[in-house]
Design an enzyme around this catalytic site. Structure first.
Site, PDB file in Angstrom:
ATOM      1  N   ARG A  29      44.306  26.334   9.610  1.00 48.98           N
ATOM      2  CA  ARG A  29      44.950  25.397  10.512  1.00 48.98           C
ATOM      3  C   ARG A  29      45.520  26.104  11.736  1.00 48.98           C
ATOM      4  O   ARG A  29      45.997  27.239  11.658  1.00 48.98           O
ATOM      5  CB  ARG A  29      46.095  24.671   9.805  1.00 48.98           C
ATOM      6  CG  ARG A  29      45.676  23.898   8.576  1.00 48.98           C
ATOM      7  CD  ARG A  29      44.738  22.770   8.896  1.00 48.98           C
ATOM      8  NE  ARG A  29      45.351  21.772   9.775  1.00 48.98           N
ATOM      9  CZ  ARG A  29      44.689  20.719  10.249  1.00 48.98           C
ATOM     10  NH1 ARG A  29      43.411  20.536   9.976  1.00 48.98           N
ATOM     11  NH2 ARG A  29      45.306  19.852  11.022  1.00 48.98           N
ATOM     12  N   VAL A  30      45.491  25.421  12.859  1.00 50.50           N
ATOM     13  CA  VAL A  30      46.120  25.942  14.075  1.00 50.50           C
ATOM     14  C   VAL A  30      47.332  25.097  14.459  1.00 50.50           C
ATOM     15  O   VAL A  30      47.977  25.361  15.455  1.00 50.50           O
ATOM     16  CB  VAL A  30      45.121  25.980  15.257  1.00 50.50           C
ATOM     17  CG1 VAL A  30      43.976  26.920  14.947  1.00 50.50           C
ATOM     18  CG2 VAL A  30      44.591  24.587  15.596  1.00 50.50           C
ATOM     19  N   ASP A  31      47.627  24.073  13.653  1.00 53.58           N
ATOM     20  CA  ASP A  31      48.813  23.256  13.902  1.00 53.58           C
ATOM     21  C   ASP A  31      49.830  23.519  12.792  1.00 53.58           C
ATOM     22  O   ASP A  31      49.674  24.433  11.987  1.00 53.58           O
ATOM     23  CB  ASP A  31      48.463  21.764  13.998  1.00 53.58           C
ATOM     24  CG  ASP A  31      47.703  21.273  12.764  1.00 53.58           C
ATOM     25  OD1 ASP A  31      47.689  21.995  11.739  1.00 53.58           O
ATOM     26  OD2 ASP A  31      47.134  20.170  12.818  1.00 53.58           O
ATOM     27  N   ASP A  32      50.869  22.721  12.744  1.00 52.66           N
ATOM     28  CA  ASP A  32      51.950  22.955  11.787  1.00 52.66           C
ATOM     29  C   ASP A  32      51.658  22.280  10.450  1.00 52.66           C
ATOM     30  O   ASP A  32      52.443  21.473   9.937  1.00 52.66           O
ATOM     31  CB  ASP A  32      53.275  22.454  12.360  1.00 52.66           C
ATOM     32  CG  ASP A  32      53.735  23.297  13.540  1.00 52.66           C
ATOM     33  OD1 ASP A  32      53.466  24.511  13.522  1.00 52.66           O
ATOM     34  OD2 ASP A  32      54.333  22.744  14.467  1.00 52.66           O
TER      35      ASP A  32
END
Length: 773
Positions: free
Chosen positions: A641-644
């Site tokens: 993932r590159v988001d939270d």
């Protein structure tokens, strides 16, 4: 994907007789699966290419109109570097040109992978000759048509392999994926009238397969099991459907299902689908508060649960959790009049079950009294089928909405090809129906293909770590689909638990939920599959409905840890921070160009959030939220993932959800949560906690904070580590610098970067000192 992957195929199936070229993949899993950082890791060793996409707002009634549009598109669009087949079209020779591949660099199904130097696994003659997609050439023929003529490709499959009461109109699909051109909208087969339950059950019975086993059920305890044929399953579904109608459930109404992996779970899903109700399955590991959130959001007419379940040696009283959830939802203005409860006698008898007269009803007391036939509610292809809530980067779960027709066609087709399904196969997916994998690849995809499916109630290591392989031998499982977390866990327990069982029935293995590291891939291949079974390492999401990037067994060589190439109709692209498509060998953000039948249509009750989360980051594309690398042979390597959002054992958990639960504790002033590498779960949850002034750190408080998260979300979201934090690293504007927290959590202290912009740089030293303690 990357420069065109180049394969020999027909002449390489016996090592030593052919001239096989070498290949190189990254030698370490860490090179291929560190979370992508938008600042530091967006690179491409080849040229950057700015793609001048044609309109992302399109509709199609068939191949001819698509061909006309293509003929009039710009020269750049169809040039060598810019058309949509540029990364897969030359699958004619093996990766990396010419030369020999020794046994150290490649293996064929049947040969073991001895070390990290083994980069390729080739299908053998026998497997490929019987595969649904037997070669790169066949894949390319189908893939090319699927992206050049999506309307023709998918309508041919939909009409020939499924029952429709009425066919859709001339327009097979319409889409707009560009927020700059209006509201995001995706529609497939609109105007077509069908029913997914009818296609799963009635169609198979009418085809003469009524006596075929649809579900093999294996209970938690050894020796406790059951079966349902397709005819018996249809009868059970119809009885429940008739009861739900009598309870006032109509087309379009929601039903919440909070059940463990009993046969009653897929029965309940199919019963809802039969009468046009929208099911919302909630994983029976979520807390009462999480269940209440979902009840309040979708306002169900009925909640379906059971009194208890045994998970290993532990009894979990699900009815008590549901009672608390219904009480909480009533406080928020949503009351549910009916709680249908299945008596799971192996876990708890009804006398020990909490009960509310007038609301609670025993399944066994009412459902078996109803007729075993029930009229089908025919629905439009774009009518909703189910809601499934998934974690996001904000605290509130997102209600992903899938519709009927496109999801039906896509889940069935992906199952068929990614597992190379044959009617003689026995299929077992270890996922729970509370997650999307259980929807698409326990219930709908397999049953639409007439498969025999194993459903297992218990823990995969109960009574010991050989239970999975005991089940494989018992039911002669041929297709086995599981998560890397389970593979790593069983790998850690030792080969002896695997080798005491035969497993000779296994034909294809599968991996789902997160990237599988190459060492676990090799163990899965060598030990579990005896080096005989290809591994379908699938990348997809709750939102996509089905596989997006996946190997097709028998079609091309596999690289341990790579999801390989896109499924039919899927056009993955890797973009940089500005949304510019990157060609060749590179890393970046994984997006998808164009729609596909299984795509979700909206977030329930919040279309604006749907657009903001998935389509605004890179206008014109669906943004997956994942990072991806593409190697020089065009193979895809997912990097997380590159988001939270943290991927724990394949479960997506929003950091904001965990933070919200932590700060609800009266002694917690502030919390920040990040993901860290975990040898078994893939990612673990690492929480930095600032306490209320005057409160002392203690082991008792640590346990209390973890229990708070377990109670509010579920045990699977409990932090692995609580890091006491007198303060958090923040910018002068108050933004928490999570980049620094990730480095501290993973002990990459030499990579902290510039901390001079922090409001109080000394906080970092304090956190490091407390970590060392």
């Amino acid at each position: 994907m990357g420069p065109p992957a180049q394969f020999y195929y027909n002449n390489v199936l016996s090592v030593g007789a052919s001239s096989l070229p070498p290949t190189t993949v990254a030698s370490s899993f860490h090179q291929n699966s560190v979370p992508f950082s938008s600042k530091s890791n967006s690179y491409c060793r080849g040229k950057y290419w700015r793609s001048r996409s044609d309109s992302n707002s399109r509709s199609s009634g068939g191949g001819e109109s698509v061909r006309r549009r293509m003929a009039s598109s710009s020269p750049m669009k169809t040039s060598q570097h810019h058309h949509h087949l540029r990364h897969v079209e030359s699958m004619k020779i093996l990766p990396s040109g010419a030369g020999k591949i020794s046994h150290l660099n490649a293996a064929i199904l049947g040969e073991s992978l001895a070390s990290e130097e083994n980069d390729l696994v080739f299908p053998n003659d026998q497997f490929s000759s019987q595969a649904l997609v037997p070669s790169p050439e066949k894949y390319m023929e189908m893939y090319k048509r699927s992206v050049e003529d999506p309307a023709g490709f998918w309508s041919d499959i939909a009409w020939s392999e499924f029952y429709w009461k009425e066919k859709w109109g001339q327009q097979v699909f319409s889409e707009n994926l560009d927020v700059r051109k209006g509201n995001i909208n995706i529609e497939w087969f609109k105007g077509g009238v069908t029913n997914i339950c009818y296609n799963c059950l009635d169609r198979n019975v009418e085809a003469g397969n009524g006596d075929k086993i649809a579900l093999y059920w294996e209970g938690n305890e050894l020796g406790v099991d059951g079966t349902l044929t397709y005819t018996q399953l249809l009868h059970s579904v119809c009885q429940l459907a008739n009861y739900l109608k009598d309870a006032g459930v109509k087309k379009g109404d929601a039903v919440v299902i909070y059940l463990p992996m009993l046969m009653e779970l897929p029965i309940a899903m199919l019963a809802c689908a039969r009468i046009g109700a929208v099911h919302s399955v909630v994983f029976a590991g979520f807390s009462a508060e999480s269940l209440a959130q979902r009840i309040v959001d979708c306002k169900p007419k009925v909640v379906i649960t059971c009194n208890a379940v045994k998970r290993g040696s532990k009894v979990i009283t699900l009815k008590g959790i549901v009672d608390a959830g219904l009480t909480e939802s009533a406080r928020n203005g949503i009351s549910v009049d009916v709680c249908l409860t299945y008596e799971n006698q192996s876990a708890m008898n009804r006398e020990s079950t909490n009960w509310q007269e007038g609301r609670d009803i025993w399944w066994q007391d009412v459902v078996p009294k109803y007729p075993t036939t029930c009229d089908v509610e025919w629905v439009d292809a774009e009518d909703p089928l189910f809601l499934l809530y998934t974690s996001g980067s904000t605290g509130k779960p997102k209600g992903v909405l899938h519709t009927t027709g496109g999801y039906m066609v896509y889940s069935a087709t992906t199952f068929k090809y990614a597992f190379d399904y044959k009617p003689s196969d026995v299929y077992w997916c270890t996922a729970d129906c509370g997650w999307i994998t259980g929807h698409s690849y326990v219930t709908y995809g397999p049953l639409l293909n007439g498969a025999s499916v194993v459903v297992y109630e218990g823990a995969p290591n109960y009574p010991d770590s050989g239970r999975c392989w005991d089940i494989v031998d018992k039911y002669k499982v041929t297709l086995f689909y599981t998560a890397p977390t389970l593979v790593r866990s069983l790998m850690r327990d030792g080969d002896q638990y695997v080798k005491r069982y035969s497993r000779k029935s296994l034909r294809v293995l599968g991996s789902v939920g997160e990237p599988i590291n190459p060492s676990a891939w090799r163990w899965f291949y060598n030990v579990v599959g005896d080096s005989r079974c290809p591994i379908s390492d699938t990348w997809w999401q709750t939102e996509t409905g089905g596989f997006m990037i996946t190997p097709l067994p028998g079609a091309w060589p596999q690289k341990p840890g790579s999801a390989t190439f896109p499924f039919f109709g899927i056009q993955p692209v890797i973009v940089d921070e500005k949304g510019v498509e990157i060609d060749g060998e590179c890393s970046g953000y994984l997006c998808v160009k164009g729609s596909w039948p299984g795509a979700f249509r909206t977030l329930y009750g919040d279309h604006e959030r749907y657009e903001t989360t998935y389509f605004k980051p890179f206008p014109g594309y669906y943004f997956s939220g994942d990072g991806c690398s593409r190697d020089k042979d065009g193979y895809h390597w997912l990097t997380g993932r590159v988001d939270d959002v943290i991927n724990v054992s394949g479960h997506r958990i929003g950091t904001a959800e965990v933070e919200s639960a932590l700060v609800s504790h009266p002694q917690c002033a502030e919390a920040a949560v990040v993901g860290v590498d975990h040898e078994v779960k893939g990612q673990g949850i690492y929480a930095f906690v600032t306490l209320v002034e005057g409160v002392e750190y203690s082991e008792e408080l640590r346990k209390s904070l973890i229990l708070t998260v377990r109670n509010q979300i579920g045990a699977f979201a409990a932090p692995d580590k609580i890091h006491w934090a007198p303060g958090l690293p923040k910018t002068r504007s108050g933004k928490i610098m999570r980049r620094i927290l990730r480095k501290i959590a993973s002990r990459q202290l030499d990579e902290l970067g510039d901390t001079s912009t922090l409001a109080d740089p000394n906080v970092v030293d304090q956190l490091i000192e407390l970590a060392d303690r």
